[in-house]
Design a protein around this motif. Structure first.
Motif, PDB file in Angstrom:
ATOM      1  N   HIS A  93      32.515 -11.081  52.898  1.00 47.65           N
ATOM      2  CA  HIS A  93      31.689 -12.161  53.432  1.00 47.65           C
ATOM      3  C   HIS A  93      32.543 -13.100  54.271  1.00 47.65           C
ATOM      4  O   HIS A  93      33.746 -13.258  54.019  1.00 47.65           O
ATOM      5  CB  HIS A  93      31.055 -12.967  52.297  1.00 47.65           C
ATOM      6  N   GLN A 148      29.558  -4.244  54.012  1.00 50.08           N
ATOM      7  CA  GLN A 148      29.629  -3.681  52.662  1.00 50.08           C
ATOM      8  C   GLN A 148      29.866  -2.176  52.688  1.00 50.08           C
ATOM      9  O   GLN A 148      29.590  -1.501  53.682  1.00 50.08           O
ATOM     10  CB  GLN A 148      28.349  -3.990  51.886  1.00 50.08           C
ATOM     11  N   ARG A 194      24.680  -3.401  43.946  1.00 46.20           N
ATOM     12  CA  ARG A 194      24.615  -4.488  44.927  1.00 46.20           C
ATOM     13  C   ARG A 194      23.541  -5.488  44.544  1.00 46.20           C
ATOM     14  O   ARG A 194      23.691  -6.678  44.729  1.00 46.20           O
ATOM     15  CB  ARG A 194      24.327  -3.929  46.324  1.00 46.20           C
ATOM     16  N   SER A 247      30.146   1.310  49.646  1.00 49.94           N
ATOM     17  CA  SER A 247      29.975   1.758  48.266  1.00 49.94           C
ATOM     18  C   SER A 247      30.632   3.115  48.075  1.00 49.94           C
ATOM     19  O   SER A 247      30.592   3.965  48.971  1.00 49.94           O
ATOM     20  CB  SER A 247      28.484   1.860  47.921  1.00 49.94           C
ATOM     21  N   LYS A 254      28.272 -10.575  56.616  1.00 52.50           N
ATOM     22  CA  LYS A 254      28.831  -9.716  55.572  1.00 52.50           C
ATOM     23  C   LYS A 254      28.881  -8.278  56.060  1.00 52.50           C
ATOM     24  O   LYS A 254      28.151  -7.863  56.968  1.00 52.50           O
ATOM     25  CB  LYS A 254      28.021  -9.798  54.277  1.00 52.50           C
ATOM     26  N   LEU A 279      36.914  -3.542  55.364  1.00 54.05           N
ATOM     27  CA  LEU A 279      36.427  -2.843  54.178  1.00 54.05           C
ATOM     28  C   LEU A 279      37.400  -1.742  53.739  1.00 54.05           C
ATOM     29  O   LEU A 279      38.099  -1.149  54.555  1.00 54.05           O
ATOM     30  CB  LEU A 279      35.062  -2.217  54.455  1.00 54.05           C
ATOM     31  N   GLU A 296      31.829  -2.776  47.424  1.00 52.06           N
ATOM     32  CA  GLU A 296      32.605  -3.839  48.057  1.00 52.06           C
ATOM     33  C   GLU A 296      31.736  -4.572  49.065  1.00 52.06           C
ATOM     34  O   GLU A 296      30.960  -3.956  49.801  1.00 52.06           O
ATOM     35  CB  GLU A 296      33.833  -3.282  48.772  1.00 52.06           C
ATOM     36  N   GLU A 297      31.869  -5.881  49.090  1.00 48.56           N
ATOM     37  CA  GLU A 297      31.266  -6.703  50.130  1.00 48.56           C
ATOM     38  C   GLU A 297      32.328  -7.659  50.647  1.00 48.56           C
ATOM     39  O   GLU A 297      33.098  -8.216  49.869  1.00 48.56           O
ATOM     40  CB  GLU A 297      30.069  -7.489  49.610  1.00 48.56           C
TER      41      GLU A 297
END
Length: 226
Positions: free
Chosen positions: A125, A109, A10, A111, A107, A59, A122-123
Protein backbone atom coordinates in the motif's frame (compact mmCIF):
# COMPACT_ATOMS: atom_id res chain seq x y z
CA UNK A 1 -2.72 -27.13 7.52
CA UNK A 2 -5.96 -26.68 5.62
CA UNK A 3 -5.77 -24.62 2.47
CA UNK A 4 -7.69 -21.34 2.43
CA UNK A 5 -8.56 -19.60 -0.81
CA UNK A 6 -6.34 -16.60 -1.43
CA UNK A 7 -9.30 -14.36 -2.09
CA UNK A 8 -10.69 -15.43 1.29
CA UNK A 9 -7.40 -14.54 2.92
CA UNK A 10 -7.50 -11.10 1.32
CA UNK A 11 -11.08 -10.66 2.52
CA UNK A 12 -10.02 -11.30 6.11
CA UNK A 13 -7.43 -8.55 5.71
CA UNK A 14 -9.94 -6.22 4.08
CA UNK A 15 -12.35 -6.75 6.97
CA UNK A 16 -9.67 -4.96 8.98
CA UNK A 17 -8.38 -2.29 6.65
CA UNK A 18 -11.44 -0.04 6.74
CA UNK A 19 -11.70 0.19 10.54
CA UNK A 20 -12.48 3.70 11.76
CA UNK A 21 -13.13 5.32 15.11
CA UNK A 22 -10.23 3.93 17.17
CA UNK A 23 -8.69 6.75 19.16
CA UNK A 24 -5.06 7.27 18.21
CA UNK A 25 -2.89 9.68 20.14
CA UNK A 26 -0.67 11.52 17.68
CA UNK A 27 2.74 12.96 18.36
CA UNK A 28 2.84 16.74 18.56
CA UNK A 29 5.24 19.39 19.64
CA UNK A 30 4.31 22.78 20.94
CA UNK A 31 6.01 25.81 22.36
CA UNK A 32 5.87 26.72 26.02
CA UNK A 33 3.60 29.32 27.54
CA UNK A 34 6.25 32.01 27.43
CA UNK A 35 5.91 34.99 25.15
CA UNK A 36 9.39 34.52 23.69
CA UNK A 37 8.62 31.35 21.77
CA UNK A 38 10.19 31.34 18.33
CA UNK A 39 7.94 30.96 15.27
CA UNK A 40 7.44 27.32 14.36
CA UNK A 41 9.35 26.13 11.35
CA UNK A 42 7.27 25.17 8.35
CA UNK A 43 6.87 21.38 8.40
CA UNK A 44 8.63 19.48 5.68
CA UNK A 45 6.39 18.30 2.87
CA UNK A 46 5.37 14.65 3.18
CA UNK A 47 6.27 12.14 0.54
CA UNK A 48 3.46 11.69 -1.98
CA UNK A 49 1.81 8.31 -2.54
CA UNK A 50 3.17 6.03 -5.24
CA UNK A 51 0.74 4.79 -7.86
CA UNK A 52 -0.15 1.15 -8.51
CA UNK A 53 2.30 0.91 -11.39
CA UNK A 54 5.17 1.86 -9.10
CA UNK A 55 4.02 -0.60 -6.43
CA UNK A 56 3.82 -3.71 -8.60
CA UNK A 57 7.62 -4.16 -8.97
CA UNK A 58 7.83 -4.13 -5.16
CA UNK A 59 5.76 -7.31 -4.81
CA UNK A 60 7.39 -10.63 -4.01
CA UNK A 61 7.90 -13.03 -6.90
CA UNK A 62 8.40 -16.78 -7.13
CA UNK A 63 12.12 -16.08 -7.57
CA UNK A 64 12.15 -14.18 -4.26
CA UNK A 65 10.31 -16.93 -2.39
CA UNK A 66 12.14 -20.00 -3.67
CA UNK A 67 10.99 -23.47 -4.64
CA UNK A 68 7.59 -24.80 -3.70
CA UNK A 69 5.68 -21.54 -4.30
CA UNK A 70 3.14 -21.07 -7.08
CA UNK A 71 1.61 -17.68 -7.82
CA UNK A 72 -2.18 -17.66 -8.00
CA UNK A 73 -3.59 -15.65 -10.88
CA UNK A 74 -6.35 -13.22 -10.01
CA UNK A 75 -9.72 -13.83 -11.62
CA UNK A 76 -11.54 -10.75 -12.93
CA UNK A 77 -14.17 -9.63 -10.45
CA UNK A 78 -13.11 -12.09 -7.77
CA UNK A 79 -15.32 -13.22 -4.92
CA UNK A 80 -17.35 -10.59 -3.08
CA UNK A 81 -17.80 -12.48 0.20
CA UNK A 82 -21.09 -10.69 0.86
CA UNK A 83 -22.15 -13.56 3.14
CA UNK A 84 -19.45 -12.89 5.75
CA UNK A 85 -20.47 -11.13 8.95
CA UNK A 86 -18.89 -10.56 12.36
CA UNK A 87 -20.42 -10.76 15.82
CA UNK A 88 -18.90 -10.09 19.23
CA UNK A 89 -16.51 -7.28 18.27
CA UNK A 90 -18.17 -3.88 17.75
CA UNK A 91 -15.35 -2.39 15.67
CA UNK A 92 -15.29 -5.36 13.29
CA UNK A 93 -19.09 -5.56 13.19
CA UNK A 94 -19.14 -1.97 11.98
CA UNK A 95 -16.42 -2.73 9.48
CA UNK A 96 -18.19 -5.79 8.04
CA UNK A 97 -21.21 -3.61 7.28
CA UNK A 98 -19.11 -1.10 5.35
CA UNK A 99 -18.66 -1.36 1.60
CA UNK A 100 -15.32 0.47 1.70
CA UNK A 101 -12.39 -1.78 0.88
CA UNK A 102 -9.61 0.60 -0.12
CA UNK A 103 -8.46 2.90 2.62
CA UNK A 104 -5.11 3.93 1.09
CA UNK A 105 -4.30 5.85 -2.08
CA UNK A 106 -2.89 2.88 -4.01
CA UNK A 107 -2.20 -0.82 -3.64
CA UNK A 108 -0.84 -3.84 -5.48
CA UNK A 109 -1.24 -7.45 -4.43
CA UNK A 110 -0.09 -10.99 -5.10
CA UNK A 111 -1.03 -14.42 -3.78
CA UNK A 112 0.88 -17.68 -3.58
CA UNK A 113 0.36 -21.26 -2.52
CA UNK A 114 3.13 -23.27 -0.90
CA UNK A 115 3.32 -27.06 -1.29
CA UNK A 116 -0.40 -26.92 -2.19
CA UNK A 117 -1.45 -26.66 1.45
CA UNK A 118 -0.42 -23.24 2.77
CA UNK A 119 -1.07 -19.77 1.40
CA UNK A 120 0.80 -16.49 1.45
CA UNK A 121 -0.85 -13.24 0.40
CA UNK A 122 0.91 -9.91 -0.03
CA UNK A 123 -0.37 -6.37 -0.40
CA UNK A 124 1.77 -3.26 -0.85
CA UNK A 125 0.00 0.00 0.00
CA UNK A 126 1.05 3.60 -0.49
CA UNK A 127 -0.14 6.91 0.89
CA UNK A 128 1.29 9.88 2.70
CA UNK A 129 3.34 8.59 5.69
CA UNK A 130 1.05 10.22 8.25
CA UNK A 131 -2.01 8.61 6.66
CA UNK A 132 -0.41 5.17 6.52
CA UNK A 133 0.71 5.43 10.12
CA UNK A 134 -2.58 6.59 11.60
CA UNK A 135 -4.78 4.18 9.68
CA UNK A 136 -2.55 1.19 10.38
CA UNK A 137 -2.65 2.04 14.07
CA UNK A 138 -6.43 2.21 13.89
CA UNK A 139 -6.62 -1.12 12.10
CA UNK A 140 -4.37 -3.08 14.43
CA UNK A 141 -5.77 -1.33 17.49
CA UNK A 142 -9.23 -2.54 16.51
CA UNK A 143 -8.21 -6.10 15.76
CA UNK A 144 -6.22 -6.60 18.94
CA UNK A 145 -8.95 -5.00 21.06
CA UNK A 146 -11.13 -8.08 20.42
CA UNK A 147 -9.41 -11.24 21.70
CA UNK A 148 -12.35 -13.34 20.50
CA UNK A 149 -15.26 -12.89 18.10
CA UNK A 150 -17.45 -14.92 15.77
CA UNK A 151 -17.26 -14.70 11.98
CA UNK A 152 -20.20 -16.20 10.12
CA UNK A 153 -19.69 -17.39 6.56
CA UNK A 154 -23.13 -18.10 5.11
CA UNK A 155 -24.75 -20.04 7.94
CA UNK A 156 -21.52 -21.43 9.42
CA UNK A 157 -20.25 -19.68 12.58
CA UNK A 158 -16.47 -19.60 12.95
CA UNK A 159 -14.94 -18.77 16.31
CA UNK A 160 -11.87 -16.55 15.97
CA UNK A 161 -9.18 -15.86 18.57
CA UNK A 162 -6.76 -12.97 18.05
CA UNK A 163 -3.47 -12.23 19.79
CA UNK A 164 -0.71 -9.71 19.25
CA UNK A 165 2.49 -11.02 17.71
CA UNK A 166 6.13 -10.03 18.05
CA UNK A 167 7.45 -8.00 15.13
CA UNK A 168 11.00 -7.63 13.79
CA UNK A 169 12.72 -4.26 13.90
CA UNK A 170 12.16 -3.32 10.28
CA UNK A 171 11.15 -0.06 8.62
CA UNK A 172 9.57 2.81 10.55
CA UNK A 173 6.65 0.94 12.14
CA UNK A 174 5.64 -2.69 12.53
CA UNK A 175 2.32 -4.32 13.40
CA UNK A 176 1.33 -7.98 13.70
CA UNK A 177 -1.34 -10.26 15.05
CA UNK A 178 -2.19 -13.95 14.82
CA UNK A 179 -5.73 -15.23 14.36
CA UNK A 180 -6.90 -18.77 15.04
CA UNK A 181 -10.15 -19.81 13.32
CA UNK A 182 -12.03 -22.85 14.58
CA UNK A 183 -13.28 -24.33 11.32
CA UNK A 184 -15.43 -27.48 11.05
CA UNK A 185 -12.37 -29.31 9.69
CA UNK A 186 -10.08 -28.08 12.46
CA UNK A 187 -8.18 -25.01 13.63
CA UNK A 188 -6.61 -22.72 11.00
CA UNK A 189 -3.94 -20.22 12.07
CA UNK A 190 -3.13 -17.10 10.06
CA UNK A 191 -0.62 -14.38 10.79
CA UNK A 192 -0.93 -10.80 9.54
CA UNK A 193 2.14 -8.57 9.60
CA UNK A 194 2.61 -5.06 8.24
CA UNK A 195 5.78 -2.98 8.05
CA UNK A 196 5.62 0.68 7.07
CA UNK A 197 8.61 2.35 5.48
CA UNK A 198 7.92 5.99 4.72
CA UNK A 199 5.06 6.25 2.25
CA UNK A 200 4.86 2.50 1.54
CA UNK A 201 3.58 -0.35 3.72
CA UNK A 202 3.92 -4.05 2.95
CA UNK A 203 1.50 -6.59 4.40
CA UNK A 204 1.90 -10.37 4.48
CA UNK A 205 -0.90 -12.69 5.60
CA UNK A 206 -0.85 -16.46 5.68
CA UNK A 207 0.75 -19.35 7.49
CA UNK A 208 2.79 -17.87 10.38
CA UNK A 209 6.02 -19.62 9.37
CA UNK A 210 5.76 -18.28 5.82
CA UNK A 211 5.07 -14.73 6.99
CA UNK A 212 8.03 -14.81 9.38
CA UNK A 213 10.28 -16.31 6.72
CA UNK A 214 9.60 -13.73 4.02
CA UNK A 215 8.82 -10.42 5.73
CA UNK A 216 12.46 -9.27 5.67
CA UNK A 217 12.71 -9.98 1.94
CA UNK A 218 9.42 -8.15 1.31
CA UNK A 219 10.58 -5.08 3.22
CA UNK A 220 13.95 -5.22 1.46
CA UNK A 221 12.21 -4.65 -1.86
CA UNK A 222 10.78 -1.29 -0.75
CA UNK A 223 12.51 1.84 -2.08
CA UNK A 224 15.31 3.17 0.11
CA UNK A 225 13.84 6.65 0.00
CA UNK A 226 10.25 5.67 0.71
Amino acid sequence: MMRISTSGTRRRWMLGTAVCGVLITGCSSGGGDGGDAKPKAKPAAEAKPLDEGALRPLLLTQADLGSGYVQVQEEPGGEKFDDISVQGCPALEKLSQSGEEDMFAAKAQASFTYDRDATLGEEVHSDRPSVLSSKLRELFGAYTSCPTYTMTSGTTPIEVKVSKSVTPELGDEQFAYTSTMELPSGAQVLKTMVVRKGNVAVMLVGAPALVDRHIKTAVGKLPAGS
